[in-house]
Design an enzyme around this catalytic site. Sequence first.
Site, PDB file in Angstrom:
ATOM      1  CB  ALA A   1      -9.182   1.563   2.812  1.00 26.88           C
TER       2      ALA A   1
ATOM      3  N   GLY B   1      -7.328  -0.766  -1.765  1.00 30.04           N
ATOM      4  CA  GLY B   1      -8.657  -1.287  -2.072  1.00 30.04           C
ATOM      5  C   GLY B   1      -9.129  -0.913  -3.464  1.00 30.04           C
TER       6      GLY B   1
ATOM      7  CD  GLU C   1      -7.397  -5.524  -1.691  1.00 31.51           C
ATOM      8  OE1 GLU C   1      -7.155  -6.646  -1.240  1.00 31.51           O
ATOM      9  OE2 GLU C   1      -7.751  -4.556  -0.975  1.00 31.51           O
TER      10      GLU C   1
ATOM     11  CD  GLU D   1      -3.557  -2.580   0.885  1.00 31.22           C
ATOM     12  OE1 GLU D   1      -4.638  -2.504   0.292  1.00 31.22           O
ATOM     13  OE2 GLU D   1      -2.479  -2.795   0.280  1.00 31.22           O
TER      14      GLU D   1
END
Length: 257
Positions: free
Chosen positions: A66, A110, A113, A133
Amino acid sequence: MADALVTVSTPSDGVRVLAFNRPTKRNALSQDLIDQLLQGLTTAANDSLVRVIVVTGSSTFFSAGADIKEISQLDAEMARQRRYLEDLCTCIAGIRKPILAAVEGMALGGGFEVTLMCDIIFASNTARFGLPEVSIGLLPGAGGTQRLTNAVGKFKAMQVILLGKQIEAPEAHAAGLVADIYEPGTVLEETLTVAAQLAGKSSTAVALSKEAIKRADDLGRDDEFERSLYYFAFGTADKREGVAAFLEKRTPTWKTG
């Protein structure tokens, strides 16, 4: 487009490649990049000539995850209102065509992910995967806690997520997380060879097989619960401190108690 954050190409019949193109930010997933990825995925899913989708990064970095600067501006309510990352999860989950991830370098947060949302992951033998995170006061919010646990088990997932330990490609391959590993610089080429093989198979049989396998995987997950915790975390003091410390390049001071 020279300024495209996701480049689109069709290197062979039936194969669509979507490549992250934000090199100065290590392909961090800004909202603009996510929007372009969604557009590319939706177009490919609706194109009858496309039978296989490949998602990749650059030759040195898949994605750093992110965009932390954007995250710093979101609280819990704003994250919910923007459906932050939820649209991406929903979009990929609804695509019946096989999606392959071709990973060079690092896939973090992310970015990792996104690979976990794909159907098969291919990587270089020097690639690394991680979910850092917790270090900024958050938790993975795009299926990371759920899919990684399904893939490698509870105890390894705890180590990766709670302690921030990265998984190197050979270990990921041994664990069944990565299908095959290749020499650096060859992953996309090798993945395109697999994609061409897939494109030559019955699209109906491939789609039905994918649906059946996903059903088994989905039964072991609770993505909505993870997302509710993720959005809650956006409103915490530790998220504000963790993100601020990251941007200011200092050690965070966590709230006690």
